[in-house]
Design an enzyme around this catalytic site. Structure first.
Site, short mmCIF file in Angstrom:
data_model
loop_
_atom_site.label_atom_id
_atom_site.label_comp_id
_atom_site.label_asym_id
_atom_site.label_seq_id
_atom_site.Cartn_x
_atom_site.Cartn_y
_atom_site.Cartn_z
N PHE A 10 61.56 31.91 63.46
CA PHE A 10 61.10 32.76 62.37
C PHE A 10 61.08 31.94 61.10
O PHE A 10 62.07 31.28 60.77
CB PHE A 10 62.02 33.98 62.19
CG PHE A 10 61.67 34.82 60.99
CD1 PHE A 10 60.61 35.73 61.05
CD2 PHE A 10 62.38 34.71 59.82
CE1 PHE A 10 60.29 36.51 59.94
CE2 PHE A 10 62.07 35.49 58.71
CZ PHE A 10 61.01 36.38 58.78
N ARG A 59 71.85 46.67 46.93
CA ARG A 59 71.75 45.74 48.05
C ARG A 59 71.23 46.53 49.24
O ARG A 59 72.01 47.18 49.94
CB ARG A 59 73.09 45.08 48.34
CG ARG A 59 73.57 44.12 47.27
CD ARG A 59 72.54 43.05 47.03
NE ARG A 59 73.09 41.95 46.24
CZ ARG A 59 72.41 40.89 45.91
NH1 ARG A 59 71.16 40.76 46.28
NH2 ARG A 59 72.98 39.93 45.19
N ALA A 71 74.41 35.78 40.57
CA ALA A 71 74.21 34.73 41.57
C ALA A 71 72.76 34.71 42.02
O ALA A 71 72.02 35.67 41.83
CB ALA A 71 75.12 34.96 42.78
N GLU A 87 70.78 31.74 36.72
CA GLU A 87 71.06 33.10 37.17
C GLU A 87 71.88 33.89 36.14
O GLU A 87 71.65 35.08 35.94
CB GLU A 87 71.76 33.08 38.53
CG GLU A 87 70.87 32.59 39.65
CD GLU A 87 69.68 33.51 39.95
OE1 GLU A 87 69.79 34.73 39.70
OE2 GLU A 87 68.66 33.01 40.43
N GLU A 91 70.08 37.26 34.82
CA GLU A 91 70.65 38.54 35.25
C GLU A 91 71.46 39.25 34.18
O GLU A 91 71.60 40.48 34.24
CB GLU A 91 71.48 38.34 36.52
CG GLU A 91 70.61 37.91 37.70
CD GLU A 91 71.37 37.78 39.00
OE1 GLU A 91 72.61 37.83 39.01
OE2 GLU A 91 70.68 37.61 40.04
N SER A 108 78.82 33.47 55.68
CA SER A 108 79.00 34.11 56.99
C SER A 108 78.71 33.07 58.06
O SER A 108 77.64 33.09 58.68
CB SER A 108 78.07 35.32 57.11
OG SER A 108 78.33 36.00 58.32
N GLU A 114 74.38 29.09 55.07
CA GLU A 114 74.40 29.20 53.61
C GLU A 114 75.73 28.74 53.02
O GLU A 114 76.81 29.13 53.50
CB GLU A 114 74.16 30.65 53.19
CG GLU A 114 74.22 30.85 51.69
CD GLU A 114 74.09 32.31 51.29
OE1 GLU A 114 73.43 32.58 50.28
OE2 GLU A 114 74.67 33.19 51.99
N GLU A 135 64.79 43.14 40.87
CA GLU A 135 66.18 43.31 40.47
C GLU A 135 66.30 44.45 39.45
O GLU A 135 65.60 44.46 38.44
CB GLU A 135 66.74 42.03 39.85
CG GLU A 135 66.83 40.88 40.81
CD GLU A 135 67.30 39.59 40.16
OE1 GLU A 135 68.07 38.85 40.81
OE2 GLU A 135 66.90 39.31 39.01
#
Length: 177
Positions: A10, A59, A71, A87, A91, A108, A114, A135
């Site tokens: 993918f 989220r 972030a 960021e 933000e 994770s 990541e 956002e």
């Protein structure tokens, strides 16, 4: 560990998914899918009075509004410190005179490659926020002790934010001794 049959299954706008076969010692060959992500940077803005600014945003992956450090994703070739500053400005509208590394985390590692680079920012001044179109962000300023307590009791569940808060607390404690 021996890896074979690597294939991108993918190609996305934010991440790719790679499938591979991995030999794990005497346990044989197993198929793994890994989400390949460019990494990111998060920053804990610490004001002169010791308070911190977090952001509350939707989220969709967890169907909830979460309280987090500002972030974002690293652009190709972008140094993590520049990403953190970008960021923070986008933000929150905040600018920082100084950034202190709070290390990195693997968000994770069972499925993602990541790496998130964490920073604390001090010497804060206010400017204009410029969030991206996707956002909807509310800046929430609170005493650091309150944010830390929220992380400790589970009211803040975002891993990068919990890590940044506890690492900042540890740095402050070490400087006090």
């Amino acid at each position: 560990m021996h890896v074979t049959n690597r294939e991108i299954v993918f190609n996305g706008t934010v991440y790719d998914i790679e499938q591979m076969r991995v030999e794990i010692g005497s346990h044989g060959s197993h198929t793994f899918q890994v989400i390949r992500h460019p990494g990111g940077a998060g920053v804990l803005p610490v004001h002169d009075d010791g308070s911190v600014s977090l952001i509350r945003q939707l989220r969709p992956a967890v169907d909830a509004f979460l309280l987090e450090v500002p972030a974002g994703r690293l652009e190709p070739g972008e140094p993590p410190l520049l990403c953190a500053g970008r960021e923070l400005r986008e933000e929150t509208g905040l600018f920082a005179e100084r950034f202190l590394s709070l290390g990195t985390i693997h968000s994770s590692p069972g499925v993602f490659d990541e790496i998130i680079h964490l920073f604390a920012a001090t010497g804060i001044s206010q400017g204009e926020a410029a969030p991206e179109d996707d956002e909807d962000i509310e800046v929430v300023r609170m005493p650091f002790a309150e944010a830390l307590a929220m992380a400790a009791r589970g009211s803040i569940s975002d891993a990068k934010t919990i890590t940044a808060l506890f690492r900042w607390d540890q740095k402050c404690r070490m400087q006090a001794t």
